[in-house]
Design an enzyme around this catalytic site. Structure first.
Site, PDB file in Angstrom:
ATOM      1  N   ASP A 168       0.842  -1.194   0.000  1.00 30.54           N
ATOM      2  CA  ASP A 168       0.000   0.000   0.000  1.00 30.54           C
ATOM      3  C   ASP A 168       0.880   1.248   0.000  1.00 30.54           C
ATOM      4  O   ASP A 168       1.915   1.275  -0.670  1.00 30.54           O
ATOM      5  CB  ASP A 168      -0.930  -0.029   1.219  1.00 30.54           C
ATOM      6  CG  ASP A 168      -2.255   0.665   0.963  1.00 30.54           C
ATOM      7  OD1 ASP A 168      -2.267   1.908   0.997  1.00 30.54           O
ATOM      8  OD2 ASP A 168      -3.263  -0.024   0.741  1.00 30.54           O
ATOM      9  N   HIS A 220      -3.722   6.030   3.711  1.00 31.20           N
ATOM     10  CA  HIS A 220      -4.443   4.838   3.272  1.00 31.20           C
ATOM     11  C   HIS A 220      -3.863   3.564   3.883  1.00 31.20           C
ATOM     12  O   HIS A 220      -4.578   2.758   4.501  1.00 31.20           O
ATOM     13  CB  HIS A 220      -4.401   4.774   1.742  1.00 31.20           C
ATOM     14  CG  HIS A 220      -5.324   3.788   1.119  1.00 31.20           C
ATOM     15  ND1 HIS A 220      -4.961   2.489   0.858  1.00 31.20           N
ATOM     16  CD2 HIS A 220      -6.608   3.906   0.684  1.00 31.20           C
ATOM     17  CE1 HIS A 220      -5.965   1.854   0.284  1.00 31.20           C
ATOM     18  NE2 HIS A 220      -6.979   2.688   0.165  1.00 31.20           N
ATOM     19  N   SER A 373     -11.520  -0.956   0.007  1.00 30.44           N
ATOM     20  CA  SER A 373     -10.187  -0.990   0.610  1.00 30.44           C
ATOM     21  C   SER A 373     -10.250  -1.309   2.092  1.00 30.44           C
ATOM     22  O   SER A 373      -9.325  -1.917   2.643  1.00 30.44           O
ATOM     23  CB  SER A 373      -9.484   0.363   0.434  1.00 30.44           C
ATOM     24  OG  SER A 373      -8.917   0.495  -0.836  1.00 30.44           O
TER      25      SER A 373
END
Length: 434
Positions: A168, A220, A373
């Site tokens: 990620d 994220h 996600s």
């Protein structure tokens, strides 16, 4: 028939793209995670669509067969006019990014290299892929602190339990959620004995160094890491997080970095978390890819992937890597906050989606995030718990156990009619430690 389905799906996606994404925001302080592709790319990148790969016209990615010698590789590069090349920061050095010194006609070049694949030979070229850019959400508001405080104090003295790699945007260990009373929580993988270079834990494939700091404004990767480690720690499941950074501060990831990061993670982890992706635009040969070869070469590694956020049927318009068909790839779609319905943004698919999990109302500091996600980590958590309780299972055995623990979604879960399975082996709802 398959091509007709893809054409119909492509038209539907174009219609979806013409709409505002504001309809995915349910509260003023909620941000939506979309699988967007950054179009502000260098001149050597040809932009196609916000939701599709953005291709390079100066580079290709090549994978050699295992056992191909360095002199053989050099001869192959020279024969194909390669002016520069990069290798992955991995134990395996068989994947290379080739540059040709300027813009080339990329498809004939790729085809000519692919034609060199000799099924009768034990060495030489195995596969060739396009280089492209895809991405995470690039419009996420700032979350938490942006201070890079270092990461070495968060590394475990010794690895134990389940290793979970998060491919990620990295991890910002300085965020308070990774600390208890100003003390660092030791959650990171210890690379002692398996380091390729000077890494102590994971690796940053964007900046090519050992600091996997998450500089993405939406944090994220950090949100996903926090979801996983918080739940497993609360339930006394020993584990370590292996941070593998492949996307930059804007949420952009190159396919080469993604491949290298996935290969690196596969060499070390029991479970690989991948909450990013791109859509099949019909240009590449996505199912016959280097990524697919990596998955095939690591059949006991579990890849938990997000299914995407276009409200589309992945059986018709494939979303990758979630649509790869190997048993060890698990695709996760999103349910709403109370898990009573499919999220209105979530992709779905009878064949291409395995499970649903909560992907809305995920809190992180003073905001709530949503997206597939953040549904995928719920399945990662449950898979890690199963591995801890039952030992490392085969992908088929793991899916069986997840299905047993999952709930059959009700008729009211979706208004999609026969487009989605409600009582079959897959598409069950997973709630960790339920």
């Amino acid at each position: 028939m398959r091509n007709i389905q893809k054409l119909i799906a492509f038209v539907l996606v174009l219609l979806t793209c013409s709409c505002s994404t504001d309809d995915l925001i349910t509260e003023s302080n909620i941000k939506t995670e979309n699988d967007k592709i950054v179009n502000t790319s260098p001149e050597n990148i040809t932009s196609k669509s916000n939701f599709f790969p953005t291709y390079s016209d100066t580079q290709l990615i090549v994978q050699y067969k295992n056992g191909t010698t360095d002199p053989e590789k050099n001869n192959i590069r020279m024969a194909n006019g390669v002016t520069n090349y990069e290798v992955c920061h991995c134990t395996n050095k068989d994947i290379e990014l080739w540059s040709f010194g300027g813009v080339i006609n990329i498809e004939p070049k790729r085809r000519s290299i692919k034609d060199q694949v000799d099924d009768e030979s034990d060495t030489g070229v195995l596969a060739v892929d396009y280089e492209f850019v895809f991405g995470l959400d690039i419009e996420s508001p700032f979350t938490g602190t942006d201070l890079d405080t270092g990461y070495t104090s968060y590394i475990k003295e010794e690895n134990s339990g389940i290793t979970i790699a998060i491919v990620d945007s990295g991890i910002a260990t300085g965020l308070t959620v990774f600390n208890t009373d100003t003390m660092a929580n030791k959650i990171l993988f210890n690379a002692d004995g398996v380091a390729v270079g000077d890494e102590k834990s994971g690796w940053d494939f964007v900046d090519e160094d050992a600091n996997t700091f998450d500089d993405n404004e939406g944090k994220h990767g950090s949100i996903i890491a926090n979801m996983i480690t918080n739940e497993l720690t609360t339930n006394a499941i020993p584990h370590q997080i292996l941070p593998v950074k492949v996307s930059n501060s804007l949420g952009q990831a190159s396919y080469f970095n993604f491949l290298c990061g996935t290969l690196y993670a596969s060499e070390r982890a029991d479970i690989v978390s991948i909450s990013m992706g791109w859509y099949d635009d019909g240009f590449g040969e996505s199912l016959e890819s280097i990524f697919s070869n990596i998955v095939d070469a690591n059949p006991t590694t579990i890849y938990v992937t997000s299914a995407g956020n276009l409200s589309s049927n992945n059986d018709m318009l494939r979303h990758f890597p979630s649509s790869y068909e190997q048993e060890n790839v698990i695709a996760v779609a999103s349910a709403n906050e109370d898990t009573s319905k499919i999220s209105n943004f979530s992709n779905y698919g009878v064949l291409s989606v395995d499970f649903f999990a909560q992907g809305e109302g995920i809190s992180f500091y003073d905001v709530f995030v949503q997206g597939t996600s953040f549904a995928a980590p719920q399945v990662t958590i449950e898979a890690a718990a199963i591995f801890y309780e039952d030992g490392i299972l085969s992908p088929e055995e793991l899916k069986d156990e997840l299905s047993i623990r999952g709930s059959v979604v009700l008729e009211s879960f979706t208004d999609l009619g026969d487009d989605i399975s409600r009582d079959t082996y897959f598409n069950k709802l997973i709630i960790p430690f339920d």
